[in-house]
Design a protein around this motif. Sequence first.
Motif, PDB file in Angstrom:
ATOM      1  N   ILE A   1      50.762  38.860  17.156  1.00 53.40           N
ATOM      2  CA  ILE A   1      51.887  38.207  17.276  1.00 53.40           C
ATOM      3  C   ILE A   1      52.510  38.466  18.232  1.00 53.40           C
ATOM      4  O   ILE A   1      52.524  39.948  18.647  1.00 53.40           O
ATOM      5  N   LYS A   2      52.631  37.548  19.470  1.00 52.56           N
ATOM      6  CA  LYS A   2      52.838  37.504  20.676  1.00 52.56           C
ATOM      7  C   LYS A   2      54.219  35.766  21.022  1.00 52.56           C
ATOM      8  O   LYS A   2      53.778  35.381  21.227  1.00 52.56           O
ATOM      9  N   PRO A   3      55.041  35.969  21.349  1.00 53.47           N
ATOM     10  CA  PRO A   3      55.894  35.307  22.457  1.00 53.47           C
ATOM     11  C   PRO A   3      55.062  34.567  23.258  1.00 53.47           C
ATOM     12  O   PRO A   3      53.991  35.513  24.284  1.00 53.47           O
ATOM     13  N   MET A   4      54.925  33.777  24.056  1.00 55.76           N
ATOM     14  CA  MET A   4      53.787  32.550  25.071  1.00 55.76           C
ATOM     15  C   MET A   4      54.866  31.695  25.272  1.00 55.76           C
ATOM     16  O   MET A   4      56.043  31.302  24.744  1.00 55.76           O
ATOM     17  N   ALA A   5      54.580  31.156  26.266  1.00 57.06           N
ATOM     18  CA  ALA A   5      55.612  29.961  27.078  1.00 57.06           C
ATOM     19  C   ALA A   5      54.701  28.881  27.224  1.00 57.06           C
ATOM     20  O   ALA A   5      53.333  29.026  27.780  1.00 57.06           O
ATOM     21  N   VAL A   6      55.437  27.184  27.368  1.00 59.10           N
ATOM     22  CA  VAL A   6      53.976  26.621  27.135  1.00 59.10           C
ATOM     23  C   VAL A   6      54.875  25.497  27.865  1.00 59.10           C
ATOM     24  O   VAL A   6      56.052  25.287  27.807  1.00 59.10           O
ATOM     25  N   PHE A   7      54.145  25.220  29.021  1.00 60.61           N
ATOM     26  CA  PHE A   7      55.074  24.455  29.803  1.00 60.61           C
ATOM     27  C   PHE A   7      53.843  22.802  29.875  1.00 60.61           C
ATOM     28  O   PHE A   7      53.005  22.480  29.685  1.00 60.61           O
ATOM     29  N   ASN A   8      54.641  21.840  30.629  1.00 57.32           N
ATOM     30  CA  ASN A   8      55.060  20.311  30.106  1.00 57.32           C
ATOM     31  C   ASN A   8      54.961  20.150  31.946  1.00 57.32           C
ATOM     32  O   ASN A   8      55.942  20.006  32.130  1.00 57.32           O
ATOM     33  N   ASP A   9      53.403  19.899  32.418  1.00 56.83           N
ATOM     34  CA  ASP A   9      53.550  19.223  33.666  1.00 56.83           C
ATOM     35  C   ASP A   9      53.385  18.424  34.225  1.00 56.83           C
ATOM     36  O   ASP A   9      51.911  17.691  34.609  1.00 56.83           O
ATOM     37  N   ASN A  10      54.110  17.156  33.726  1.00 56.50           N
ATOM     38  CA  ASN A  10      53.628  15.490  34.025  1.00 56.50           C
ATOM     39  C   ASN A  10      52.780  15.307  32.960  1.00 56.50           C
ATOM     40  O   ASN A  10      51.496  15.038  33.098  1.00 56.50           O
ATOM     41  N   GLY A  11      52.820  16.041  31.870  1.00 59.30           N
ATOM     42  CA  GLY A  11      51.281  15.478  30.668  1.00 59.30           C
ATOM     43  C   GLY A  11      50.328  16.407  30.665  1.00 59.30           C
ATOM     44  O   GLY A  11      49.702  16.438  29.732  1.00 59.30           O
ATOM     45  N   THR A  12      50.338  17.630  31.165  1.00 57.02           N
ATOM     46  CA  THR A  12      49.513  18.403  31.382  1.00 57.02           C
ATOM     47  C   THR A  12      49.747  19.316  31.076  1.00 57.02           C
ATOM     48  O   THR A  12      51.015  19.483  31.727  1.00 57.02           O
ATOM     49  N   PHE A  13      49.619  19.953  29.982  1.00 52.79           N
ATOM     50  CA  PHE A  13      50.239  21.035  29.331  1.00 52.79           C
ATOM     51  C   PHE A  13      48.865  22.549  29.840  1.00 52.79           C
ATOM     52  O   PHE A  13      48.512  22.913  29.638  1.00 52.79           O
ATOM     53  N   TYR A  14      50.100  23.500  29.931  1.00 53.40           N
ATOM     54  CA  TYR A  14      49.918  25.157  30.704  1.00 53.40           C
ATOM     55  C   TYR A  14      50.681  26.162  29.391  1.00 53.40           C
ATOM     56  O   TYR A  14      51.214  25.843  28.624  1.00 53.40           O
ATOM     57  N   ALA A  15      49.766  26.982  29.067  1.00 54.50           N
ATOM     58  CA  ALA A  15      50.643  28.162  28.078  1.00 54.50           C
ATOM     59  C   ALA A  15      50.034  29.414  28.846  1.00 54.50           C
ATOM     60  O   ALA A  15      48.685  30.132  29.550  1.00 54.50           O
ATOM     61  N   THR A  16      51.408  30.655  29.107  1.00 62.28           N
ATOM     62  CA  THR A  16      50.812  31.758  29.737  1.00 62.28           C
ATOM     63  C   THR A  16      51.683  32.635  28.597  1.00 62.28           C
ATOM     64  O   THR A  16      52.448  32.391  27.863  1.00 62.28           O
ATOM     65  N   ASN A  17      51.627  34.194  29.884  1.00 58.80           N
ATOM     66  CA  ASN A  17      53.411  34.740  29.302  1.00 58.80           C
ATOM     67  C   ASN A  17      53.934  34.088  29.095  1.00 58.80           C
ATOM     68  O   ASN A  17      54.293  33.271  30.081  1.00 58.80           O
ATOM     69  N   TYR A  18      55.241  34.977  28.147  1.00 68.89           N
ATOM     70  CA  TYR A  18      56.514  34.401  28.067  1.00 68.89           C
ATOM     71  C   TYR A  18      57.140  35.581  29.363  1.00 68.89           C
ATOM     72  O   TYR A  18      58.418  34.529  29.475  1.00 68.89           O
TER      73      TYR A  18
END
Length: 127
Positions: free
Chosen positions: A46-63
Amino acid sequence: MTTQPTPPAPGTPAPGAEYATVCKTTDIAHGEGIQVMAMGGGGWRIKPMAVFNDNGTFYATNYVCPHMGGQLGPGGKIKDGVITCSWHGWSYSAETGEGVRAMGHSIDTYEVKVEDGNVLVKGVKSR
């Protein structure tokens, strides 16, 4: 009396699945990030993550930004594949996690795919 199985919690991969649904594509505005929680088997915790939307391209990283612990999700921005922390402006490649500045900081990135309007995340990418 028939007992119905309890549905899995959001972010839990189905048995044998490689990806976990963490949010909908519509949950994230263009250029923005959100916090999600991932959990499940296969080495996940269980961990927090960050998810981003770069004009329809999605990325997930550390929070958390490794510079001083700022949030990369809410408040963080993404443009042209570069994530910027809202606290002090530190920036990271959304693809590799490497810092844009040569200061030694980097973030973990995760494989992402989109299916039927859902953002799905796989385990940590090796760098």
